[in-house]
Design a protein around this motif. Structure first.
Motif, short mmCIF file in Angstrom:
data_model
loop_
_atom_site.label_atom_id
_atom_site.label_comp_id
_atom_site.label_asym_id
_atom_site.label_seq_id
_atom_site.Cartn_x
_atom_site.Cartn_y
_atom_site.Cartn_z
N MET A 10 0.82 -1.22 0.00
CA MET A 10 0.00 0.00 0.00
C MET A 10 0.85 1.27 0.00
O MET A 10 0.45 2.28 -0.57
CB MET A 10 -0.92 0.02 1.23
CG MET A 10 -1.99 -1.02 1.23
SD MET A 10 -3.33 -0.62 0.17
CE MET A 10 -3.99 0.75 1.02
N VAL A 11 2.02 1.22 0.62
CA VAL A 11 2.84 2.43 0.79
C VAL A 11 3.23 3.05 -0.55
O VAL A 11 2.92 4.21 -0.81
CB VAL A 11 4.07 2.15 1.69
CG1 VAL A 11 4.98 3.35 1.75
CG2 VAL A 11 3.62 1.74 3.08
N VAL A 33 -8.07 6.86 -8.24
CA VAL A 33 -7.38 8.14 -8.04
C VAL A 33 -8.15 9.27 -8.70
O VAL A 33 -8.23 10.38 -8.17
CB VAL A 33 -5.93 8.05 -8.56
CG1 VAL A 33 -5.23 9.39 -8.51
CG2 VAL A 33 -5.15 7.01 -7.77
N LEU A 87 -3.76 -0.52 -7.09
CA LEU A 87 -4.03 0.16 -5.83
C LEU A 87 -5.41 -0.22 -5.29
O LEU A 87 -5.56 -0.55 -4.12
CB LEU A 87 -3.93 1.67 -6.00
CG LEU A 87 -4.41 2.53 -4.82
CD1 LEU A 87 -3.54 2.29 -3.59
CD2 LEU A 87 -4.43 3.99 -5.19
N HIS A 94 -6.62 -5.58 1.51
CA HIS A 94 -6.23 -5.10 2.84
C HIS A 94 -7.46 -4.93 3.74
O HIS A 94 -7.45 -5.34 4.90
CB HIS A 94 -5.48 -3.78 2.70
CG HIS A 94 -4.99 -3.21 3.98
ND1 HIS A 94 -3.94 -3.75 4.68
CD2 HIS A 94 -5.39 -2.13 4.68
CE1 HIS A 94 -3.72 -3.04 5.76
NE2 HIS A 94 -4.61 -2.05 5.80
N LEU A 130 -6.01 -2.42 -1.95
CA LEU A 130 -6.82 -1.81 -0.90
C LEU A 130 -7.99 -2.71 -0.51
O LEU A 130 -8.29 -2.89 0.67
CB LEU A 130 -7.32 -0.44 -1.35
CG LEU A 130 -8.17 0.34 -0.36
CD1 LEU A 130 -7.34 0.69 0.88
CD2 LEU A 130 -8.70 1.60 -1.00
N LEU A 137 0.46 10.81 -5.28
CA LEU A 137 0.80 12.08 -4.66
C LEU A 137 2.05 12.68 -5.30
O LEU A 137 2.15 13.89 -5.49
CB LEU A 137 1.01 11.90 -3.15
CG LEU A 137 -0.22 11.45 -2.36
CD1 LEU A 137 0.18 11.12 -0.93
CD2 LEU A 137 -1.30 12.51 -2.39
N ASP A 174 -3.41 2.09 -10.97
CA ASP A 174 -4.64 2.46 -10.26
C ASP A 174 -5.47 1.23 -9.94
O ASP A 174 -6.01 1.11 -8.83
CB ASP A 174 -5.44 3.45 -11.11
CG ASP A 174 -6.58 4.06 -10.34
OD1 ASP A 174 -6.31 4.71 -9.32
OD2 ASP A 174 -7.74 3.87 -10.77
N LEU A 180 2.00 2.40 -3.51
CA LEU A 180 0.83 2.62 -4.37
C LEU A 180 0.04 3.86 -3.96
O LEU A 180 -0.61 4.49 -4.79
CB LEU A 180 -0.08 1.39 -4.34
CG LEU A 180 0.47 0.16 -5.06
CD1 LEU A 180 -0.42 -1.04 -4.80
CD2 LEU A 180 0.59 0.43 -6.55
N VAL A 181 0.08 4.23 -2.68
CA VAL A 181 -0.61 5.44 -2.23
C VAL A 181 0.25 6.67 -2.47
O VAL A 181 -0.26 7.73 -2.84
CB VAL A 181 -1.00 5.30 -0.74
CG1 VAL A 181 -1.48 6.61 -0.17
CG2 VAL A 181 -2.08 4.25 -0.59
N THR A 182 1.56 6.56 -2.27
CA THR A 182 2.42 7.73 -2.44
C THR A 182 2.70 8.07 -3.90
O THR A 182 3.00 9.22 -4.21
CB THR A 182 3.76 7.53 -1.71
OG1 THR A 182 4.38 6.33 -2.18
CG2 THR A 182 3.55 7.45 -0.21
N VAL A 242 -11.09 10.19 -6.37
CA VAL A 242 -10.61 10.93 -5.20
C VAL A 242 -10.18 12.34 -5.60
O VAL A 242 -10.46 13.31 -4.89
CB VAL A 242 -9.46 10.15 -4.51
CG1 VAL A 242 -8.81 10.99 -3.43
CG2 VAL A 242 -9.98 8.86 -3.93
#
Length: 168
Positions: A71-72, A151, A93, A100, A97, A79, A90, A74-76, A154
């Motif tokens: 996750m780390v 993404v 991710l 998880h 998620l 950004l 995407d 894929l989330v950053t 969001v």
């Protein structure tokens, strides 16, 4: 007079601090009858461990750790790239998620609706979790094919208020 109010205050405080120990029960779920103290047999009986099962042992914990570590980046990544994100990344991710969240809710069900206490209701909760996860996977597929992906959604939610303020 002073001593009576002091005594009353200390009694109220003692009543506030004393509580009975009760286990958590969910009121609308039926429970199986339990033996007193949760002891099966006598205290002198030898412990019989459950049969080893790698799927619910080390493999399960390793899978949970892999999902958390995956996750780390894929989330950053979105950004760092400013929101432009490849469809494959995407989708990855959203899938990681979902996995998880599934493992997390599965742990909650195992901890708070144990099969030993709730019997069939444990199985029903696990079936509902699996059904909800399958429906979520279909939703992720639709989101990735028909919309801008996770993404993109969001990003639209994040910037929609700014666009409304600019229009006014």
């Amino acid at each position: 007079m002073f001593s009576k109010s002091l005594l009353r205050c200390s009694l109220n405080r003692a009543a506030f601090h004393s509580s009975s120990k009760r286990s958590l029960t969910i009121p609308f779920l039926s429970t199986l009858p339990q033996k007193p103290g949760g002891v099966t047999g006598t205290p002198n009986d030898a412990y019989v461990p459950p049969p080893p099962d790698k799927l619910h042992g080390s493999v399960h914990w390793d899978f949970e750790r892999v999902l958390a570590v995956a996750m780390v980046p894929l989330v950053t990544l979105p950004l760092a790239t400013g929101g432009s994100f490849m469809t494959v990344a995407d989708s990855l991710l959203a899938s990681v998620l979902l996995g998880h969240v599934y493992v997390g809710f599965q742990s909650c069900i195992i901890d708070y609706i144990p099969k030993r206490v709730y019997g069939k209701n444990f199985n029903y909760a696990m079936y509902l979790l699996t059904l909800g996860s399958l429906i979520s996977a279909i939703g992720i597929y639709k989101l990735e094919t028909e919309e801008n992906g996770l993404v993109g959604v969001v990003t639209n939610l994040w910037t929609s208020k700014k666009e409304e303020e600019k229009q006014k």
